[in-house]
Write a protein that holds these residues in place. Structure first.
Motif, PDB file in Angstrom:
ATOM      1  N   VAL A 132       0.861  -1.176   0.000  1.00  0.00           N
ATOM      2  CA  VAL A 132       0.000   0.000   0.000  1.00  0.00           C
ATOM      3  C   VAL A 132       0.899   1.227   0.000  1.00  0.00           C
ATOM      4  O   VAL A 132       1.790   1.357   0.841  1.00  0.00           O
ATOM      5  N   ALA A 133       0.674   2.126  -0.959  1.00  0.00           N
ATOM      6  CA  ALA A 133       1.427   3.387  -1.041  1.00  0.00           C
ATOM      7  C   ALA A 133       0.437   4.525  -0.820  1.00  0.00           C
ATOM      8  O   ALA A 133      -0.183   5.015  -1.770  1.00  0.00           O
ATOM      9  N   PRO A 134       0.254   4.945   0.449  1.00  0.00           N
ATOM     10  CA  PRO A 134      -0.708   6.024   0.708  1.00  0.00           C
ATOM     11  C   PRO A 134      -0.098   7.397   0.469  1.00  0.00           C
ATOM     12  O   PRO A 134       1.105   7.600   0.656  1.00  0.00           O
ATOM     13  N   ASP A 135      -0.919   8.339   0.025  1.00  0.00           N
ATOM     14  CA  ASP A 135      -0.508   9.740  -0.039  1.00  0.00           C
ATOM     15  C   ASP A 135      -1.684  10.602   0.406  1.00  0.00           C
ATOM     16  O   ASP A 135      -2.666  10.093   0.946  1.00  0.00           O
ATOM     17  N   THR A 142      -1.246  -2.448  -4.368  1.00  0.00           N
ATOM     18  CA  THR A 142      -0.784  -3.497  -5.275  1.00  0.00           C
ATOM     19  C   THR A 142      -1.207  -4.838  -4.692  1.00  0.00           C
ATOM     20  O   THR A 142      -0.921  -5.130  -3.523  1.00  0.00           O
ATOM     21  N   PHE A 143      -1.891  -5.635  -5.500  1.00  0.00           N
ATOM     22  CA  PHE A 143      -2.406  -6.919  -5.037  1.00  0.00           C
ATOM     23  C   PHE A 143      -1.419  -8.046  -5.333  1.00  0.00           C
ATOM     24  O   PHE A 143      -0.468  -7.881  -6.103  1.00  0.00           O
ATOM     25  N   SER A 144      -1.670  -9.212  -4.730  1.00  0.00           N
ATOM     26  CA  SER A 144      -0.816 -10.371  -4.954  1.00  0.00           C
ATOM     27  C   SER A 144      -0.826 -10.800  -6.413  1.00  0.00           C
ATOM     28  O   SER A 144       0.128 -11.427  -6.892  1.00  0.00           O
ATOM     29  N   SER A 145      -1.865 -10.434  -7.140  1.00  0.00           N
ATOM     30  CA  SER A 145      -1.943 -10.742  -8.574  1.00  0.00           C
ATOM     31  C   SER A 145      -1.050  -9.842  -9.410  1.00  0.00           C
ATOM     32  O   SER A 145      -0.831 -10.093 -10.597  1.00  0.00           O
ATOM     33  N   GLY A 146      -0.570  -8.740  -8.822  1.00  0.00           N
ATOM     34  CA  GLY A 146       0.283  -7.798  -9.534  1.00  0.00           C
ATOM     35  C   GLY A 146      -0.430  -6.550 -10.019  1.00  0.00           C
ATOM     36  O   GLY A 146       0.216  -5.549 -10.343  1.00  0.00           O
ATOM     37  N   ASP A 147      -1.764  -6.571 -10.081  1.00  0.00           N
ATOM     38  CA  ASP A 147      -2.469  -5.382 -10.550  1.00  0.00           C
ATOM     39  C   ASP A 147      -2.630  -4.381  -9.415  1.00  0.00           C
ATOM     40  O   ASP A 147      -2.446  -4.699  -8.237  1.00  0.00           O
ATOM     41  N   ARG A 148      -2.979  -3.156  -9.773  1.00  0.00           N
ATOM     42  CA  ARG A 148      -3.080  -2.068  -8.818  1.00  0.00           C
ATOM     43  C   ARG A 148      -4.442  -1.390  -8.918  1.00  0.00           C
ATOM     44  O   ARG A 148      -5.104  -1.447  -9.946  1.00  0.00           O
ATOM     45  N   ALA A 149      -4.804  -0.723  -7.827  1.00  0.00           N
ATOM     46  CA  ALA A 149      -6.041   0.069  -7.819  1.00  0.00           C
ATOM     47  C   ALA A 149      -5.907   1.156  -6.760  1.00  0.00           C
ATOM     48  O   ALA A 149      -5.146   1.014  -5.796  1.00  0.00           O
ATOM     49  N   ASP A 150      -6.641   2.256  -6.961  1.00  0.00           N
ATOM     50  CA  ASP A 150      -6.614   3.390  -6.042  1.00  0.00           C
ATOM     51  C   ASP A 150      -7.840   3.350  -5.126  1.00  0.00           C
ATOM     52  O   ASP A 150      -8.956   3.054  -5.577  1.00  0.00           O
ATOM     53  N   TYR A 151      -7.627   3.697  -3.847  1.00  0.00           N
ATOM     54  CA  TYR A 151      -8.715   3.734  -2.874  1.00  0.00           C
ATOM     55  C   TYR A 151      -8.561   4.970  -1.998  1.00  0.00           C
ATOM     56  O   TYR A 151      -7.459   5.463  -1.784  1.00  0.00           O
ATOM     57  N   ASP A 152      -9.691   5.433  -1.471  1.00  0.00           N
ATOM     58  CA  ASP A 152      -9.646   6.500  -0.487  1.00  0.00           C
ATOM     59  C   ASP A 152      -9.291   5.963   0.898  1.00  0.00           C
ATOM     60  O   ASP A 152      -8.752   6.692   1.728  1.00  0.00           O
ATOM     61  N   LEU A 153      -9.614   4.693   1.143  1.00  0.00           N
ATOM     62  CA  LEU A 153      -9.428   4.121   2.469  1.00  0.00           C
ATOM     63  C   LEU A 153      -9.249   2.614   2.351  1.00  0.00           C
ATOM     64  O   LEU A 153      -9.969   1.951   1.593  1.00  0.00           O
ATOM     65  N   VAL A 154      -8.287   2.080   3.094  1.00  0.00           N
ATOM     66  CA  VAL A 154      -8.055   0.638   3.181  1.00  0.00           C
ATOM     67  C   VAL A 154      -8.350   0.212   4.607  1.00  0.00           C
ATOM     68  O   VAL A 154      -7.746   0.731   5.559  1.00  0.00           O
ATOM     69  N   GLY A 159      -8.233  -9.938  10.999  1.00  0.00           N
ATOM     70  CA  GLY A 159      -8.222 -10.813  12.143  1.00  0.00           C
ATOM     71  C   GLY A 159      -7.006 -10.791  13.041  1.00  0.00           C
ATOM     72  O   GLY A 159      -6.143  -9.912  12.978  1.00  0.00           O
ATOM     73  N   LEU A 160      -6.963 -11.809  13.896  1.00  0.00           N
ATOM     74  CA  LEU A 160      -5.942 -11.935  14.936  1.00  0.00           C
ATOM     75  C   LEU A 160      -4.527 -11.798  14.389  1.00  0.00           C
ATOM     76  O   LEU A 160      -3.682 -11.106  14.958  1.00  0.00           O
ATOM     77  N   HIS A 161      -4.245 -12.457  13.283  1.00  0.00           N
ATOM     78  CA  HIS A 161      -2.899 -12.454  12.710  1.00  0.00           C
ATOM     79  C   HIS A 161      -2.810 -11.484  11.529  1.00  0.00           C
ATOM     80  O   HIS A 161      -2.178 -11.766  10.524  1.00  0.00           O
ATOM     81  N   SER A 162      -3.420 -10.338  11.682  1.00  0.00           N
ATOM     82  CA  SER A 162      -3.569  -9.355  10.610  1.00  0.00           C
ATOM     83  C   SER A 162      -2.249  -8.990   9.921  1.00  0.00           C
ATOM     84  O   SER A 162      -1.293  -8.528  10.553  1.00  0.00           O
ATOM     85  N   GLN A 163      -2.234  -9.174   8.607  1.00  0.00           N
ATOM     86  CA  GLN A 163      -1.108  -8.709   7.792  1.00  0.00           C
ATOM     87  C   GLN A 163      -1.052  -7.178   7.787  1.00  0.00           C
ATOM     88  O   GLN A 163       0.025  -6.587   7.856  1.00  0.00           O
ATOM     89  N   ILE A 164      -2.211  -6.540   7.695  1.00  0.00           N
ATOM     90  CA  ILE A 164      -2.248  -5.075   7.646  1.00  0.00           C
ATOM     91  C   ILE A 164      -1.694  -4.490   8.941  1.00  0.00           C
ATOM     92  O   ILE A 164      -0.909  -3.541   8.932  1.00  0.00           O
ATOM     93  N   ARG A 282      -3.313   4.736  10.218  1.00  0.00           N
ATOM     94  CA  ARG A 282      -2.077   5.378   9.767  1.00  0.00           C
ATOM     95  C   ARG A 282      -2.394   5.983   8.409  1.00  0.00           C
ATOM     96  O   ARG A 282      -2.352   5.306   7.390  1.00  0.00           O
ATOM     97  N   GLY A 283      -2.804   7.241   8.410  1.00  0.00           N
ATOM     98  CA  GLY A 283      -3.236   7.872   7.175  1.00  0.00           C
ATOM     99  C   GLY A 283      -4.472   7.190   6.633  1.00  0.00           C
ATOM    100  O   GLY A 283      -5.502   7.113   7.303  1.00  0.00           O
ATOM    101  N   ARG A 284      -4.376   6.672   5.427  1.00  0.00           N
ATOM    102  CA  ARG A 284      -5.528   6.067   4.749  1.00  0.00           C
ATOM    103  C   ARG A 284      -5.632   4.555   4.988  1.00  0.00           C
ATOM    104  O   ARG A 284      -6.431   3.879   4.338  1.00  0.00           O
ATOM    105  N   VAL A 285      -4.827   4.036   5.895  1.00  0.00           N
ATOM    106  CA  VAL A 285      -4.886   2.613   6.253  1.00  0.00           C
ATOM    107  C   VAL A 285      -5.398   2.498   7.680  1.00  0.00           C
ATOM    108  O   VAL A 285      -4.847   3.109   8.604  1.00  0.00           O
ATOM    109  N   MET A 286      -6.473   1.723   7.881  1.00  0.00           N
ATOM    110  CA  MET A 286      -7.049   1.523   9.207  1.00  0.00           C
ATOM    111  C   MET A 286      -7.143   0.034   9.508  1.00  0.00           C
ATOM    112  O   MET A 286      -7.297  -0.784   8.601  1.00  0.00           O
TER     113      MET A 286
END
Length: 387
Positions: A132-135, A142-154, A159-164, A282-286
């Protein structure tokens, strides 16, 4: 009118799916991803008390939940010999809602997923976040598939073992073992239970919760240090033996314990907790739900706290304020409430496990007979408070 918010939800569990509908209902464009190939869940059943029911009503899912769920007015507490100690109510029917509804976890997930789709949400399964590249204006994912998309909020509902949480908040918030475990199994409801019963044993408890007139699930909780691995072929026998040890071999619940011997869906879950201090963004990542505040199930509100998170954030995002202000208002509303439930759930677990010696067991029985109904009423009033 500005452009609709673009929201990515990471995790198709109870919190992620209900939040997807909450966001879609305020006009957001919502995408949900999950690392699993299809929607699934560990465990058998769960309950929603009045706060959880209020939250699913907010997203338009209450009628469906009431159709698949089983209303439970309260809990009966017993000692290991089957003597009734106390009956605890889940509270009055505030706002016309039952005090608690128990149901299959999978049935709820199927309802919540369909509801999200009906509200216009889209899904990507077998997908994870690679980066995730927030600004200031967007978060480029960027997803595990390699493609990208823009979001206002992630939103990390993973869960318990959250990657995020791990990648964007740090390793210092890793799960902390609590020294307790739960064994769960779905069983036939031979007793035709209408509400849950708890049998307090020596060092833990057995809880039977009806899901319907014909089915129920058993949860056995006990103190257990370490994280032993068990042979899956032996899980039913081990759960049975643990239960017999808790009851001291009494005849009370013997029929249900015999059914455990033949159960094919025994689950074993060591309890861990997560608490991320303010703020959960943290910015646009919650992070939200168990990613931010995993708790023990002793107040029956872990799932409800996750659902509440999504409903409250949607309410704040719908107001005429900046994203930053919405996040700050969300934290102001959520932090004290979730902290109170989180801490009380752990305290309840430790009180239950402190019953191994004969003296401690007798003290626990007296607590359940005289004091637990008052503690339960505190929980009822806490959960009925507005969120």
């Amino acid at each position: 009118m500005g452009e609709p918010l673009r929201i990515l939800i990471v995790g198709a569990g109870i919190g992620g799916l209900t939040t997807a509908s909450a966001m879609a209902r305020i006009g957001a464009r919502v995408e949900v991803i999950d690392d699993k190939p299809e929607i699934s869940v560990a465990g058998v059943g769960f309950g929603l008390r009045i706060n959880g029911l209020r939250a699913v009503r907010e997203i338009g899912l209450l009628d469906q939940v009431l159709e698949v769920g089983h209303p439970a007015p309260g809990i009966d507490n017993y000692d290991s010999e089957g003597n009734l100690l106390s009956t605890m109510s889940y509270g009055t029917r505030d706002e016309g809602l039952p005090g608690c509804v128990t149901m299959s976890r999978m049935a709820f997930l199927e309802l919540a997923a369909k509801h999200a789709v009906d509200n216009g949400c889209t899904f990507r399964m077998s997908t994870t976040v690679a980066a995730v590249a927030p600004d200031d204006d967007k978060a480029v994912v960027t997803f595990s598939s390699g493609d990208r998309a823009d979001y206002d909020l992630v939103l990390g509902f993973d869960g318990l073992h959250s990657q995020i949480r791990r990648e964007y908040f740090g390793e210092q918030y890793a799960p902390r073992p609590l020294g307790g475990v739960a064994w769960r199994a779905g069983l036939p409801n031979r007793r035709r239970l209408m509400q849950p019963i708890i049998c307090q044993g020596r060092g833990g408890k057995i809880m039977l919760t009806p899901l319907s007139a014909d089915t129920m699930y058993m949860v056995l909780t006990v103190a257990e240090e370490g994280r032993p691995r068990y042979d899956p072929q032996q899980m039913a026998r081990i759960m049975h033996d643990r239960a017999v040890a808790l009851t001291g071999g009494s005849e009370f619940l013997a029929d249900a314990l015999e059914d455990v011997r033949h159960a094919e869906n025994v689950a074993y879950t060591p309890y861990s907790t997560v608490w991320v201090p303010y703020p959960w963004f943290r910015g646009r990542v919650m992070i939200m739900g168990d990613a931010a505040h995993t708790m023990t199930p002793y107040l029956g509100s872990g799932a409800a706290m996750s659902i509440e998170d999504g409903v409250v954030l949607a309410q704040e995002l719908a107001k005429d304020q900046s994203l930053g202000d919405a996040q700050l208002e969300f934290m102001k509303r959520r932090l004290p409430r979730v902290r109170a439930v989180h801490d009380r759930s752990i305290e309840s677990m430790l009180e239950e496990f402190d019953s191994v010696t004969p003296e401690a067991y007798r003290a626990r029985i007296e607590h359940l007979r005289h004091d637990e109904p008052i503690a339960n009423e505190y929980a009822n009033r806490l959960l009925r408070m507005p969120y």
